[in-house]
Design a protein around this motif. Sequence first.
Motif, PDB file in Angstrom:
ATOM      1  N   ILE A  64      29.257 -37.281  38.476  1.00  0.00           N
ATOM      2  CA  ILE A  64      28.266 -36.192  38.477  1.00  0.00           C
ATOM      3  C   ILE A  64      28.879 -34.921  37.890  1.00  0.00           C
ATOM      4  CG2 ILE A  64      26.927 -34.653  39.980  1.00  0.00           C
ATOM      5  CD1 ILE A  64      26.601 -37.166  41.844  1.00  0.00           C
ATOM      6  N   ALA A  65      30.107 -34.609  38.338  1.00  0.00           N
ATOM      7  CA  ALA A  65      30.801 -33.437  37.810  1.00  0.00           C
ATOM      8  C   ALA A  65      30.984 -33.550  36.306  1.00  0.00           C
ATOM      9  CB  ALA A  65      32.151 -33.289  38.506  1.00  0.00           C
ATOM     10  N   TRP A  66      31.328 -34.762  35.883  1.00  0.00           N
ATOM     11  CA  TRP A  66      31.546 -35.022  34.461  1.00  0.00           C
ATOM     12  C   TRP A  66      30.250 -34.780  33.686  1.00  0.00           C
ATOM     13  CZ3 TRP A  66      29.826 -38.749  30.828  1.00  0.00           C
ATOM     14  CH2 TRP A  66      30.619 -38.855  29.666  1.00  0.00           C
ATOM     15  N   TRP A  67      29.148 -35.282  34.250  1.00  0.00           N
ATOM     16  CA  TRP A  67      27.865 -35.158  33.590  1.00  0.00           C
ATOM     17  C   TRP A  67      27.447 -33.681  33.483  1.00  0.00           C
ATOM     18  CZ3 TRP A  67      25.330 -37.405  30.138  1.00  0.00           C
ATOM     19  CH2 TRP A  67      23.957 -37.175  29.941  1.00  0.00           C
ATOM     20  N   ASN A  68      27.713 -32.909  34.560  1.00  0.00           N
ATOM     21  CA  ASN A  68      27.408 -31.477  34.519  1.00  0.00           C
ATOM     22  C   ASN A  68      28.214 -30.756  33.447  1.00  0.00           C
ATOM     23  OD1 ASN A  68      25.470 -31.547  36.499  1.00  0.00           O
ATOM     24  ND2 ASN A  68      26.952 -31.254  38.160  1.00  0.00           N
ATOM     25  N   VAL A  70      29.243 -32.150  30.768  1.00  0.00           N
ATOM     26  CA  VAL A  70      28.669 -32.567  29.484  1.00  0.00           C
ATOM     27  C   VAL A  70      27.436 -31.709  29.176  1.00  0.00           C
ATOM     28  CG1 VAL A  70      27.504 -34.448  28.246  1.00  0.00           C
ATOM     29  CG2 VAL A  70      29.516 -34.937  29.643  1.00  0.00           C
ATOM     30  N   ILE A  71      26.561 -31.574  30.161  1.00  0.00           N
ATOM     31  CA  ILE A  71      25.313 -30.845  29.942  1.00  0.00           C
ATOM     32  C   ILE A  71      25.569 -29.380  29.611  1.00  0.00           C
ATOM     33  CG2 ILE A  71      23.224 -29.993  31.095  1.00  0.00           C
ATOM     34  CD1 ILE A  71      23.076 -32.654  32.541  1.00  0.00           C
ATOM     35  N   SER A  72      26.503 -28.792  30.318  1.00  0.00           N
ATOM     36  CA  SER A  72      26.784 -27.377  30.069  1.00  0.00           C
ATOM     37  C   SER A  72      27.473 -27.158  28.718  1.00  0.00           C
ATOM     38  CB  SER A  72      27.672 -26.826  31.185  1.00  0.00           C
ATOM     39  OG  SER A  72      28.967 -27.390  31.076  1.00  0.00           O
ATOM     40  N   GLY A  73      27.924 -28.240  28.119  1.00  0.00           N
ATOM     41  CA  GLY A  73      28.587 -28.106  26.818  1.00  0.00           C
ATOM     42  C   GLY A  73      30.056 -27.746  26.946  1.00  0.00           C
ATOM     43  N   GLU A  74      30.489 -27.527  28.190  1.00  0.00           N
ATOM     44  CA  GLU A  74      31.870 -27.118  28.419  1.00  0.00           C
ATOM     45  C   GLU A  74      32.855 -28.212  27.996  1.00  0.00           C
ATOM     46  OE1 GLU A  74      34.298 -25.351  32.195  1.00  0.00           O
ATOM     47  OE2 GLU A  74      32.131 -25.538  32.378  1.00  0.00           O
ATOM     48  N   LEU A  75      32.498 -29.435  28.412  1.00  0.00           N
ATOM     49  CA  LEU A  75      33.388 -30.559  28.111  1.00  0.00           C
ATOM     50  C   LEU A  75      33.555 -30.721  26.607  1.00  0.00           C
ATOM     51  CD1 LEU A  75      34.916 -32.832  29.632  1.00  0.00           C
ATOM     52  CD2 LEU A  75      33.046 -34.331  28.989  1.00  0.00           C
ATOM     53  N   PHE A  76      32.432 -30.563  25.895  1.00  0.00           N
ATOM     54  CA  PHE A  76      32.488 -30.739  24.446  1.00  0.00           C
ATOM     55  C   PHE A  76      33.426 -29.724  23.803  1.00  0.00           C
ATOM     56  CE2 PHE A  76      30.840 -30.036  20.117  1.00  0.00           C
ATOM     57  CZ  PHE A  76      31.041 -31.326  19.623  1.00  0.00           C
ATOM     58  N   THR A  77      33.370 -28.487  24.291  1.00  0.00           N
ATOM     59  CA  THR A  77      34.251 -27.450  23.760  1.00  0.00           C
ATOM     60  C   THR A  77      35.721 -27.848  23.923  1.00  0.00           C
ATOM     61  OG1 THR A  77      32.618 -25.926  24.630  1.00  0.00           O
ATOM     62  CG2 THR A  77      34.665 -24.963  23.778  1.00  0.00           C
ATOM     63  N   HIS A  78      36.047 -28.282  25.143  1.00  0.00           N
ATOM     64  CA  HIS A  78      37.433 -28.672  25.417  1.00  0.00           C
ATOM     65  C   HIS A  78      37.831 -29.905  24.607  1.00  0.00           C
ATOM     66  CE1 HIS A  78      37.848 -25.679  28.454  1.00  0.00           C
ATOM     67  NE2 HIS A  78      36.865 -26.171  29.203  1.00  0.00           N
ATOM     68  N   PHE A  79      36.897 -30.854  24.587  1.00  0.00           N
ATOM     69  CA  PHE A  79      37.146 -32.092  23.856  1.00  0.00           C
ATOM     70  C   PHE A  79      37.406 -31.790  22.382  1.00  0.00           C
ATOM     71  CE2 PHE A  79      35.646 -35.818  21.497  1.00  0.00           C
ATOM     72  CZ  PHE A  79      36.361 -36.828  22.136  1.00  0.00           C
ATOM     73  N   LEU A  80      36.554 -30.949  21.823  1.00  0.00           N
ATOM     74  CA  LEU A  80      36.677 -30.608  20.407  1.00  0.00           C
ATOM     75  C   LEU A  80      38.015 -29.928  20.134  1.00  0.00           C
ATOM     76  CD1 LEU A  80      34.852 -30.837  17.888  1.00  0.00           C
ATOM     77  CD2 LEU A  80      34.331 -28.408  18.194  1.00  0.00           C
ATOM     78  N   ALA A  81      38.390 -29.011  21.044  1.00  0.00           N
ATOM     79  CA  ALA A  81      39.660 -28.313  20.861  1.00  0.00           C
ATOM     80  C   ALA A  81      40.819 -29.305  20.846  1.00  0.00           C
ATOM     81  CB  ALA A  81      39.856 -27.285  21.972  1.00  0.00           C
ATOM     82  N   SER A  82      40.789 -30.229  21.819  1.00  0.00           N
ATOM     83  CA  SER A  82      41.884 -31.201  21.918  1.00  0.00           C
ATOM     84  C   SER A  82      41.910 -32.135  20.722  1.00  0.00           C
ATOM     85  CB  SER A  82      41.743 -32.025  23.203  1.00  0.00           C
ATOM     86  OG  SER A  82      42.021 -31.227  24.310  1.00  0.00           O
ATOM     87  N   MET A 241      38.315 -31.657  37.846  1.00  0.00           N
ATOM     88  CA  MET A 241      39.661 -32.032  37.434  1.00  0.00           C
ATOM     89  C   MET A 241      39.733 -33.525  37.106  1.00  0.00           C
ATOM     90  SD  MET A 241      43.153 -31.851  39.641  1.00  0.00           S
ATOM     91  CE  MET A 241      43.049 -33.488  40.305  1.00  0.00           C
ATOM     92  N   TYR A 242      39.149 -34.323  38.036  1.00  0.00           N
ATOM     93  CA  TYR A 242      39.146 -35.769  37.780  1.00  0.00           C
ATOM     94  C   TYR A 242      38.297 -36.106  36.559  1.00  0.00           C
ATOM     95  CZ  TYR A 242      41.700 -36.832  42.004  1.00  0.00           C
ATOM     96  OH  TYR A 242      42.676 -36.927  42.944  1.00  0.00           O
ATOM     97  N   ALA A 243      37.225 -35.350  36.366  1.00  0.00           N
ATOM     98  CA  ALA A 243      36.386 -35.596  35.185  1.00  0.00           C
ATOM     99  C   ALA A 243      37.209 -35.386  33.914  1.00  0.00           C
ATOM    100  CB  ALA A 243      35.182 -34.657  35.193  1.00  0.00           C
ATOM    101  N   GLY A 244      38.054 -34.355  33.946  1.00  0.00           N
ATOM    102  CA  GLY A 244      38.939 -34.099  32.795  1.00  0.00           C
ATOM    103  C   GLY A 244      39.915 -35.235  32.584  1.00  0.00           C
TER     104      GLY A 244
END
Lengths: 277, 269
Positions: A64-68, A70-82, A241-244
Amino acid sequence: MVTIEKHVSSAPKLIKQKEFGFSGLQKVAKQSIVLVALFLLWEIAPRIGLVDPAFFPSFSNVVIAWWNLVISGELFTHFLASITRSVSGFGLAVLIAIPLGLIIGWYPLARELLNPVMELFRNTAALALLPVFMLLLGIGETSKIAIVLFACTWPILLNTIAAVGNVDPLLIKSARSMNISSFKLFLKVILPASVPTIFTGIRMAGTGAILVLIAAEMVGAKEGLGYLITYSQYNFQIPEMYAGILTIALLGVLINQSLSMLERKFSKWKQNPNGQN
Amino acid sequence: MATAEKIRFERVTKTFTVRDTEQKGAMKEFTAVKELDFNVKEGEFVTLVGPSGCGKSTLLDLLGGLTTPTRGRILIDGKEITGPGLDRGTVFQQYALFPWKTARGNIEFGLEAKGVPKHERKEQANHFLSLVGLSDFGERYPHELSGGMKQRVAIARSLAFNPDVLLMDEPFAALDAQTRESLQSELLRIWQKTKKTIIFITHGIDEAVYLGERVVVLTPNPGMVKKIVDIPLKNRLEDADIRSHPDFVKARHEVWSLLHEAEYLGANI
């Protein structure tokens, strides 16, 4: 010719390969069973109080945390940076290390001269040099790309050198007996024969790239998956953290799989199920 | 049968410096082949037979131009061999096929080395694939072929760039008996069709007698010519079981006897 049919029937290797598809499927099934069980355990353990849910939230909470994220776009930003950092460093390493390795491998003198230096550098843990990279290149993108480049260079370089050195001498002899020039020998024999070993190095570098990058991001960065993990930990957003961590694991698998696929494509001539050749 | 001289060995000696196993750190001279002196006629099929250590591989490297004699010289068509060339094609025991190339790609490799234009390569590769009976296997990679088929490809590859001389280094030694026999007769057929001069190295007495018009018997350590035996067999291919023909048996026995004389004691035949 009478003798030919006999030989046609005496090539049973081809049939054997077909069975691989089925046993491969079985293998995947076998492996996923354990994986699913592990996820189940992860889900149940915090719920029944086997571990503290505050430090070890259940799998569904993490998802659920992971999905949130994703939706907020936060994960994508970090993913893209990495991914940008690792692909840049990795790509540069490929561009530098393969030609360099081919040259070093081809000229014995170059190999002898550079061998001690390479031994030293390959055995220096890249992360130990992280402070040096940061001092010299700052905490921006350059230092991160540079450390990935550094970490990726050695496996590719050393495998390329080994590949050139380990080409079957008989193949070289065979080509030389056809009176081909050294340049052509290199292009038509040494290079293709080296591809599988070079790819082993590339795959090792791929794994190393992620490892080193995440560590670098954990130490000093404003974005990236490594940053996400440490940042979440500091703010006690444990599911995030675990989602990361999960994302990094997936990224690692993704990179390794795509490199393996590429490797298979380039060395399809090497598959010898019977261990012959 | 042409009688023009094709290859001439003029007192060819090759020595190497090797590590002395008795004295630590010391080097000693090792003579691989010594005072080889014989001729091969154009279009002739000559087999060389001898135990391990008779300098067979050295001899082939010398002929291939991959190394030079310490003393003496080897002439082809009256010209001294100075390096590798496409006037000679070599077939190795371990096939030496390029594993990343298909059977066709391997055959085209020599043509490419010769500078044959691309569109002609395909045609010629087809021709040689069918010559060795592998028309349907052109797109297979070496690891998809049996040992016998691999050696056929290797023979086709060497024939494709049309050398005058075919050098064969125990090409059938790694094959099973039946495959070997069928490839032997096929080689004879190819030889009759293409009229190449063939130098064939083997340690099989039967093979040497069956294939060679003359058998050069070599001694071990150093490799020297002991005797050259003429094999008076005709109709090798017509006679279904030539190996039981009295002439064959007689010739075989002669070669066998030569290889079992005193200087071969303890040698690994």
